[in-house]
Structure formats: C-alpha cells, structure tokens
Design a protein around this motif. Structure first.
Motif, PDB file in Angstrom:
ATOM      1  N   HIS A   1       0.818  -1.213   0.000  1.00  0.00           N
ATOM      2  CA  HIS A   1       0.000   0.000   0.000  1.00  0.00           C
ATOM      3  C   HIS A   1       0.850   1.260   0.000  1.00  0.00           C
ATOM      4  CE1 HIS A   1      -3.222  -2.744   1.427  1.00  0.00           C
ATOM      5  NE2 HIS A   1      -3.976  -1.920   0.734  1.00  0.00           N
ATOM      6  N   LEU A   2       2.145   1.085   0.225  1.00  0.00           N
ATOM      7  CA  LEU A   2       3.054   2.225   0.306  1.00  0.00           C
ATOM      8  C   LEU A   2       4.115   2.123  -0.772  1.00  0.00           C
ATOM      9  CD1 LEU A   2       4.087   2.460   4.079  1.00  0.00           C
ATOM     10  CD2 LEU A   2       2.449   3.918   2.877  1.00  0.00           C
ATOM     11  N   HIS A   3       4.515   3.264  -1.321  1.00  0.00           N
ATOM     12  CA  HIS A   3       5.685   3.316  -2.193  1.00  0.00           C
ATOM     13  C   HIS A   3       6.901   2.898  -1.361  1.00  0.00           C
ATOM     14  CE1 HIS A   3       8.801   5.191  -4.720  1.00  0.00           C
ATOM     15  NE2 HIS A   3       7.919   5.058  -5.708  1.00  0.00           N
TER      16      HIS A   3
ATOM     17  N   VAL B   1       1.519  -1.710  -8.260  1.00  0.00           N
ATOM     18  CA  VAL B   1       2.794  -1.291  -8.845  1.00  0.00           C
ATOM     19  C   VAL B   1       3.034   0.148  -8.400  1.00  0.00           C
ATOM     20  CG1 VAL B   1       2.711  -2.832 -10.831  1.00  0.00           C
ATOM     21  CG2 VAL B   1       1.609  -0.586 -10.974  1.00  0.00           C
ATOM     22  N   GLU B   2       4.281   0.577  -8.474  1.00  0.00           N
ATOM     23  CA  GLU B   2       4.594   1.918  -7.996  1.00  0.00           C
ATOM     24  C   GLU B   2       4.593   2.922  -9.133  1.00  0.00           C
ATOM     25  OE1 GLU B   2       8.302   1.575  -5.883  1.00  0.00           O
ATOM     26  OE2 GLU B   2       7.261   0.764  -4.130  1.00  0.00           O
ATOM     27  N   GLU B   3       4.260   4.160  -8.824  1.00  0.00           N
ATOM     28  CA  GLU B   3       4.443   5.235  -9.790  1.00  0.00           C
ATOM     29  C   GLU B   3       4.604   6.559  -9.065  1.00  0.00           C
ATOM     30  OE1 GLU B   3       0.852   4.598 -12.126  1.00  0.00           O
ATOM     31  OE2 GLU B   3       0.007   6.456 -11.315  1.00  0.00           O
ATOM     32  N   THR B   4       5.129   7.553  -9.799  1.00  0.00           N
ATOM     33  CA  THR B   4       5.335   8.867  -9.196  1.00  0.00           C
ATOM     34  C   THR B   4       4.353   9.844  -9.826  1.00  0.00           C
ATOM     35  OG1 THR B   4       7.634   8.243  -9.156  1.00  0.00           O
ATOM     36  CG2 THR B   4       7.143  10.505  -8.577  1.00  0.00           C
TER      37      THR B   4
ATOM     38  N   GLY C   1       5.489   9.520  -4.319  1.00  0.00           N
ATOM     39  CA  GLY C   1       5.476   8.104  -4.696  1.00  0.00           C
ATOM     40  C   GLY C   1       4.108   7.501  -4.387  1.00  0.00           C
ATOM     41  N   CYS C   2       3.448   6.972  -5.404  1.00  0.00           N
ATOM     42  CA  CYS C   2       2.109   6.389  -5.248  1.00  0.00           C
ATOM     43  C   CYS C   2       2.160   4.895  -5.539  1.00  0.00           C
ATOM     44  CB  CYS C   2       1.133   7.000  -6.245  1.00  0.00           C
ATOM     45  SG  CYS C   2       0.928   8.748  -6.057  1.00  0.00           S
ATOM     46  N   VAL C   3       1.067   4.246  -5.277  1.00  0.00           N
ATOM     47  CA  VAL C   3       0.916   2.871  -5.751  1.00  0.00           C
ATOM     48  C   VAL C   3      -0.360   2.788  -6.578  1.00  0.00           C
ATOM     49  CG1 VAL C   3       2.194   1.791  -3.867  1.00  0.00           C
ATOM     50  CG2 VAL C   3      -0.260   2.151  -3.617  1.00  0.00           C
ATOM     51  N   ARG C   4      -0.351   1.883  -7.554  1.00  0.00           N
ATOM     52  CA  ARG C   4      -1.515   1.730  -8.425  1.00  0.00           C
ATOM     53  C   ARG C   4      -1.974   0.284  -8.390  1.00  0.00           C
ATOM     54  NH1 ARG C   4      -3.982   3.380 -12.996  1.00  0.00           N
ATOM     55  NH2 ARG C   4      -2.910   5.376 -13.024  1.00  0.00           N
TER      56      ARG C   4
END
Ligand SMILES: Nc1nc2c(ncn2[C@@H]2O[C@H](COP(=O)(O)OP(=O)(O)OP(=O)(O)O)[C@@H](O)[C@H]2O)c(=O)[nH]1
Ligand SMILES: [Mg+2]
Length: 473
Positions: free
Chosen positions: A339-341, A382-385, A394-397
């Motif tokens: 749930h966290l970057h 997955v991670e994204e900015t 930093g987000c998660v998708r």
C-alpha cells in the motif's frame, strides 16, 4: 588411493549411512507458528510463502534458495491427525486464479507440512548427501494468545477490567451497558439470560474489532469454531454482586463458565499448539491501525505487549511448565506494505520497531532473536510517481476491491519519527492532528506466473531467511 578418491569413498559411505539413518531416525522438523490479530494477513502469508518455497525464482534473499541448496520442495500429509489442514490449494487458487480474490477469513487453527530436500554447498557439508527438513506451519489467531492473560485473572477481576474498558468506549458499549444495568447478578441463573448477555457481549466485541480496536478477550468469542454455543463460550462480564453471590445465581454460573473456558479452551490450545513452536512470525496490520486513528494504535500497542507476554516464559508459571522448548526466532512483520511506495517502507518498519519497543524492553525473550520488517506477502500494486501538492510523490496503483477499477493512490506520508504517531495514541488523542492516513483496498492483481516463480511479494524472501535460513544452510 589419492586424496580425492578417499574423500569420494568416505562421502559415499557417509551418504549411504546418512540416507539409511536419516530415513529412519533423523529428519529435522521446524515448527513455524504464524499468528496475528484477525485480518492481519496470516492466510495470504502462508499461501505465498509455501508457493514461493516450492517455486523459488523470486526468493533471492533466501540464501538456500539462491545458492541452489534447496533441491526440491513438496507438500506432505501433516503429522497431527486431529488438526485441520491449511487449505493451501484453495487459497492459492483464490489468489492466482483467473479472477483473483482474497481468501476467506479463517475460523480455526490449521496446519501444513512442507518438506524440503536440502543439499548444502561445500565439501564438509556436502558429505552427508541431501537431507530432508520438514517445515510444519501452524496458522492460529493472535486473539488466542491474548487469552493467556486470562489465566491468572479471576472472573471478578476480569469483569471489572472489561467493564472499565467498555466504559471508555462510549458509543460502542452503550447497548452492552444498558443490558448489564438491567441485570441482577445475584438473581437465579437462567440459560436464556446467559445467552442474551453472551450474545450482547460478543456483539460489543465485534463492534470494537470493526472499529479497529485490538483488545477483544476472550479470543474464542470472535472465532468460536466448533465450540460455538457451548457453555464454556456462553458467559459475559457482570457488574459486581456486592458480597458473595448465592449458589445457583447468574454470577456463580458465569464464574464457573469463565473457569471452564480457561481449563478447557485456553490451556488445551497452549499445550497442543503453542508449546511446540520453534519459530514464530507475528503479522501486524500496522497501516490499518494507523488509518483507523490513535485509539486503534494505542490498542494495538497494548495487544502486542500482551501477545509478547506469551513469548516470555517464566512470567506465567503454568505456561513455563508446559513449554517443551523455547521459541528461537520471532519476526514482527508489518503486512500489506504494497500500500506504500517503497520509499516509505523504512518509516513503516521504524513504526513497527517503536510499537514493539516497550513490549520488548519489558520482555525477556530468553535468548530468542527478534526482528521487525515491512512486507507484502502478495504484492497487489505497482509503484508510480505523480504530482501532488506541487511536489512529486510516490504512489501505488492497483485494482480497487470494490469496483475493479484501476486507481493510483497516495496514502499520505508516514512520519519519519514514529513517536509522532505513538505519542498522541498513548495520550488518548481521538484523531490525528497533523495528517490523514488513507487506506484503499486493492484486489490481488491478475498474474501469469512464469515457470519456477511464485507469486510476487515484497521481502517475503528476507522474512524466510530470518525465520528459516540458519536451518537450511
Ligand atoms: N495489498 C495487500 N493486501 C493484503 C496482503 N495480505 C493480506 N491482505 C489483505 O488483508 C486481508 C486479510 O488477509 P488474510 O491473509 O485473510 O488475513 P488473516 O490474518 O488470515 O485473517 P483471518 O483469517 O480473518 O484472521 C486480505 O483479504 C487482503 O485484503 C498483501 O500482501 N497485500
Ligand atoms: Mg486467515
């Protein structure tokens, strides 16, 4: 005969002797306990751990997997005939099937045996030939460990404590308090009244748990299993009778049932399951508690302290007397770290460490090695900015649980100093002042697993190395 041949010949003899003796006498067993409060992630952890031990392509930090020392892994019938088997195949199918979903909540203790063929590298260790190590994994609710604290409480003491806590949980406890106000503990016992009160108390525990609160004894009320409806599970706290309650009164029968719960529910669990554990992982939904607010964090800290008391032999003389061995390693893992970057993972781990510090300071783990980690047994994101408030964050998708939509999600920044969370929790603050911590529920992502690879995870290999690595080398 040259040195090499002598070595070979010895190796063959040792191998033969080893194979015979090994098969007959000595196949080491590691008993791994997996616990945590309800919904902490036990079932997903065990399923993914087993899948990743069978197909070890994603386990580089487990040295015995990376070096090739683990030659094979297979499931076997477990040795305990009366414990339900952990339904690995059904849980794995749920997580990795064509429409992936989270497994069902678990109602009881369960167990699974995974056997590993291990051939350590190096001349000396290679001499013995491959050996078999059995890993017996036991899944049990952390709530049952909290029950240990009931053993040295009387019914009167327990009632008083529980009702004091209920008084502090205003809204939640209102129906229970109303029911108890209308109850005379010295009145003659009636089964109907006992059932109504027990039902009311269970509803209160359910509501407390739904609100993210952790301290919910007796643990079996929330997870009764096959004992649902039995007298040992049909009692409730009562206000003090004011003097000695007469024979045949509600109070006296409730007291008797409380004692039956201790003797016939709590003690057998510790004897049959807990006393034999070598390695333990305690899973903690720290993010869930942070999201629920300071009261939930405060309760989580208390619950962790109580859970850890079970690993403190000597504190409870009954427990010390039945323990066959000491737990050698205990891992405290914050779950659902996907749930966290990843840039926030060290903060989650720091929170876990701080949460446990008090408990650990007080606990004498009698030589057990402990560690804290942030993991995701099954990575669903997955991670994204993304730009957020003028900065890149930093987000998660992932795929949302409620409607299956894809969404990017920024949960808020965990503080670098965990005391920013722990101090208000300990002081009884009703909500966070500084920030909000969001949480979103993601569904497991559809996946196509490549040959030799288990489901995707975060640091499950490190967790396995800590828990088992030394026994697989
Ligand atoms: N994103 C994410 N969610 C997870 C992960 N592990 C568990 N969850 C979530 O947490 C929920 C509970 O996981 P379980 O493994 O069933 O938890 P449990 O401790 O076995 O729960 P009970 O059997 O009800 O006590 C799941 O339904 C998921 O929503 C993970 O690695 N990543
Ligand atoms: Mg479960």
């Amino acid at each position: 005969m040259g040195i090499g041949n002598i070595a070979d010949s010895i190796a063959r003899q040792v191998e033969r002797a080893g194979a015979e003796a090994g098969a007959l006498f000595f196949e080491p067993v590691i008993r791994l306990g997996v616990t945590g409060l309800s919904r902490a992630g036990k079932t997903v952890f065990i399923t993914s751990l087993v899948a990743n031990l069978m197909d070890r392509g994603r386990m580089p930090q487990l040295h015995a997997a990376a070096s090739g020392a683990i030659r094979a892994a297979w499931l076997q019938p477990q040795p305990d005939d009366t414990v339900p088997r952990f339904d690995y195949e059904a849980h794995l199918a749920a997580l990795t099937g064509p429409t992936p979903h989270w497994p069902q909540s678990t109602r009881h203790v369960s167990q699974l045996r995974l056997s590993l063929k291990v051939q350590p590298a190096g001349l000396i260790s290679g001499l013995g030939g491959p050996r078999t190590v059995h890993l017996d994994i036991v899944d049990y609710p952390g709530e049952w460990l909290l029950d240990l604290g009931l053993l040295d409480q009387s019914y009167a003491g327990w009632s008083e404590r529980v009702l004091a806590r209920a008084a502090a949980r205003d809204g939640l406890a209102a129906p229970l308090r109303a029911a108890l106000d209308a109850t005379d503990p010295t009145a003659p016992f009636s089964e109907t009244e006992a059932q109504t009160l027990a039902g009311g108390y269970t509803a209160y525990l359910d509501a407390a748990r739904a609100a993210g609160l952790s301290d919910c004894t007796p643990g079996r009320f929330l997870l009764p299993g096959e004992m649902a409806g039995s007298p040992a599970l049909t009692f409730a706290p009562l206000p003090p009778p004011g003097g000695r309650a007469p024979r045949g009164s509600l109070w006296r029968e409730m007291e008797r049932r409380f004692d039956a719960y201790k003797a016939q529910v709590i003690k057998p669990f510790f004897r049959a399951h807990f006393a034999r554990i070598d390695r333990q992982v305690v899973l903690v939904d720290a993010l869930g508690a942070i999201h629920a607010g300071p009261p939930a964090v405060a309760e989580l800290e208390t619950a962790m302290t109580d859970i850890l008391a079970a690993f403190r032999p000597g504190r409870n003389s009954w427990l010390a007397s039945i323990l066959g061995k000491r737990v050698e390693r205990i891992l405290f893992a914050a779950t659902k770290a996907d749930h966290l970057h990843h840039e926030q993972h060290p903060r989650l781990t720091a929170f876990m460490e701080a949460l446990l510090r008090r408990a650990r300071d007080r606990a004498d783990f009698a030589g057990a090695t402990t560690a804290a980690m942030s993991i995701a047994a099954l990575r669903a994101t997955v991670e994204e900015t993304r730009p957020h408030g003028g900065a890149e964050v930093g987000c998660v998708r992932g795929r949302l649980l409620e409607d299956g939509r894809q969404a990017a999600f920024y949960p808020g920044a965990l503080p670098e100093d965990p005391n920013v969370l722990l101090a208000p929790a300990r002081e009884g603050a009703p909500r966070w002042l500084e920030a909000d911590y969001e949480i979103m529920s993601f569904a497991p992502a559809p996946m196509t697993l490549r040959q030799g690879e288990g489901p995707p995870h975060i640091r499950l290999d490190r967790a396995a190395e800590f828990l088992l690595g030394d026994r697989l080398g």
